[in-house]
Design a protein around this motif. Structure first.
Motif, PDB file in Angstrom:
ATOM      1  N   ALA A 220      65.610  48.414  79.927  1.00  0.00           N
ATOM      2  CA  ALA A 220      66.858  48.238  79.180  1.00  0.00           C
ATOM      3  C   ALA A 220      67.198  46.759  79.010  1.00  0.00           C
ATOM      4  CB  ALA A 220      67.993  48.961  79.893  1.00  0.00           C
TER       5      ALA A 220
ATOM      6  N   LEU B 228      67.631  43.846  75.374  1.00  0.00           N
ATOM      7  CA  LEU B 228      68.956  43.343  75.005  1.00  0.00           C
ATOM      8  C   LEU B 228      68.837  42.048  74.203  1.00  0.00           C
ATOM      9  CD1 LEU B 228      70.947  43.814  78.358  1.00  0.00           C
ATOM     10  CD2 LEU B 228      71.149  45.194  76.284  1.00  0.00           C
TER      11      LEU B 228
ATOM     12  N   LYS C 199      66.380  54.111  80.222  1.00  0.00           N
ATOM     13  CA  LYS C 199      66.393  52.814  79.552  1.00  0.00           C
ATOM     14  C   LYS C 199      67.382  52.811  78.394  1.00  0.00           C
ATOM     15  CE  LYS C 199      63.455  51.942  76.391  1.00  0.00           C
ATOM     16  NZ  LYS C 199      62.246  51.705  75.572  1.00  0.00           N
TER      17      LYS C 199
ATOM     18  N   LYS D 105      70.844  50.602  78.074  1.00  0.00           N
ATOM     19  CA  LYS D 105      70.882  49.610  76.987  1.00  0.00           C
ATOM     20  C   LYS D 105      72.063  49.871  76.059  1.00  0.00           C
ATOM     21  CE  LYS D 105      68.259  49.880  73.334  1.00  0.00           C
ATOM     22  NZ  LYS D 105      67.118  49.880  72.393  1.00  0.00           N
TER      23      LYS D 105
END
Length: 529
Positions: free
Chosen positions: A312, A316, A407, A411
């Motif tokens: 995750a 970003l 994930k 996220k």
């Protein structure tokens, strides 16, 4: 300068007092709540001796003597017990593990030679005040009352358990003020009300019949068999200060000698380390700050959970600062900076920090609200789930289950909180409520501590409920007496009714022959006519 500090202490209290403090739990976050208290007391001219696993080691505090018990951090049994606490454990099971943890810590530290010498001190008037950690199961520390003739003030870095409220005579209505360890919402349904009611009884039975005798046994091992029982020493606690966040915790009634405090550990921003400052300054698009505090170590996470988190963070559009306790982070993403230790409050104060990924400890929540940073919470145990649930209800962040997180879930949560302005706006709004007080943090705590000293224990604040037995407080004796009286009245009424019935039957039988004679006479008269 020292003369001014001493004169200020005299002005506040009237004379410099000798104070003994015992704050034994090895946790940076908990100790950060206690440290400002003993620091400020020493600055006010009081002679302070304190047992702590996190000493300040500040040479300018000439009135402060710290007994360093940080060796307990290195005991592998400590981490093993902590790792046994699970978020989904039944509250009584969690209490049992926490009890074992505190009992272990107490016995480890009491064997330390400087503490042994402290216990062996025969001067009953060596100290004018005792300060102890009064959270969870630190009951054996009350044994210092057996050694020194001084008022005692308890300080808790979070809420009180039911037995702590009972000891002070504080009301613990199972619906209005349920145990915070249950993690119940503000409005309880009928099932949750029943759960809270039964927990109130079950916990007290568990505490008084299982936990307290074992804690008493541990205390006697170091303070002697002639020690006054812990059950009685609880009655000599003059005042309790407990960390309460009016945003996170529900409003509850308190007796006069139970005082809510908060924001004790909030500090003025300090300059960041040069590398951290540059990293944050070079990230105008935003930064995610990630720390699970001191009791939940990121380096101890399971491989599966760590894999989802790293996946995750790598996707970003922000840089990340992660408190990672090992030398090496496997598969470390290029946008992630890791450090074993980080100045959390100073990082949160940086304008480029957009979101705080946290386990939800009370101290971390106070810091992030004070710094106006919204939250993504991933709680693990004790009060953390309740804290994060409340944050989500107030719109200051989102709640994620660490057992089911993926994930994409993580996220999306981080992006939502970082990019949706409503979370930031809500944090700013609720901060104004949190900080709007006549006295904040240390100032309030010190005033009440010195109040207890000024009034030699402040017995006038003590509720009579604190000295009642369980049966008296819940009026079980009144109920039993009333039931006996009602039962007796019913019994007497039934007896009288039975007697009256028998009397009527007897009279009826006696009158029946006479009626028969009269009837025969009447019949004979009719026949003659």
């Amino acid at each position: 300068m020292k003369l001014i500090v001493c004169l200020f202490g005299i002005f506040c209290y009237g004379e410099c007092a000798k104070i003994l403090g015992a704050f034994i739990y090895p946790s940076v976050s908990h100790q950060s709540t206690f440290q400002p208290i003993w620091k400020e007391l020493s600055l006010r001219g009081h002679q302070v001796t304190v047992i702590t696993p996190n000493p300040l080691n500040d040479p300018t505090l000439t009135n402060l003597t710290e007994i360093d018990v940080s060796f307990v951090y290195k005991n592998p049994k400590l981490r093993h017990i902590i790792n046994n606490i699970k978020k989904d454990d039944h509250p009584l099971k969690a209490h049992k593990i926490i009890f074992e943890l505190f009992r272990f810590i107490f016995e480890e530290e009491m064997q330390y030679e400087p503490i042994k010498r402290l216990i062996e001190n025969q001067d009953k008037h060596a100290y004018d005040l005792l300060l102890i950690q009064y959270s969870y199961f630190t009951d054996p520390l009350l044994a210092f009352l057996n050694k020194f003739n001084a008022p005692l003030v308890g300080v808790s870095s979070l809420g009180l358990l039911l037995h702590g409220h009972d000891a002070m005579g504080n009301p613990t209505h199972p619906v209005v003020s349920p145990d915070f360890m249950l993690g119940l919402p503000k409005r309880l349904n009928i099932i949750q009300k029943v759960e809270s009611l039964f927990h109130n009884f079950a916990y007290r039975l568990f505490y008084h019949w299982y936990i307290l005798p074992k804690l008493d046994e541990s205390a006697r091992k170091y303070f002697g068999d002639d020690m006054v029982p812990l059950r009685e020493l609880h009655k000599n606690v003059s005042l309790v200060l407990y960390n309460n966040n009016r945003l996170i915790h529900e409003v509850r009634p308190n007796v006069p000698n139970v005082i809510e405090i908060n924001q004790l550990h909030i500090k003025k921003p300090k300059p960041l380390p040069e590398d951290i400052q540059k990293y944050l300054d070079s990230s105008p698009q935003g930064v995610v700050y990630f720390s699970f505090g001191t009791n939940v170590k990121s380096s101890n996470l399971s491989y599966t959970l760590r894999k989802e988190i790293i996946g995750a963070l790598a996707e970003l559009p922000y840089k990340v600062i992660w408190k990672w306790e090992d030398d090496y982070l496997p598969d470390q993403p290029i946008n992630v900076l890791v450090r074993k230790w980080l100045p959390q409050q100073d990082i949160l104060n940086h304008p480029n920090v957009k979101v705080f990924l946290t386990q939800g400890g009370l101290q971390s929540i106070e810091e992030t609200i004070n710094c106006e940073v919204p939250i993504v919470g991933m709680p693990f145990f004790t009060d953390q789930p309740t804290n994060i649930q409340k944050i989500a209800e107030l719109g200051m962040g989102l709640y994620i289950e660490h057992t089911t997180v993926t994930k994409d879930i993580l996220k999306n949560a981080l992006l939502e909180v970082a990019q949706n302005k409503k979370y930031k706006e809500n944090v700013v709004k609720y901060k104004q409520i949190l900080v709007d007080e006549p006295m904040r943090g240390v100032e309030k705590a010190i005033w009440w501590i010195e109040y207890v000293m000024r009034h030699n224990g402040a017995a006038h604040l003590r509720s009579m409920a604190a000295d009642m037995t369980f049966f008296e407080y819940f009026m079980i004796d009144v109920v039993v007496f009333s039931l006996i009286v009602i039962s007796l009245m019913i019994y007497i009424s039934l007896k009288l009714f039975s007697y009256a019935k028998m009397l009527l039957i007897t009279l009826s039988r006696k009158l029946k022959p006479a009626r028969n004679i009269v009837l025969k006479i009447e019949i004979n008269k009719v026949k003659k006519n």
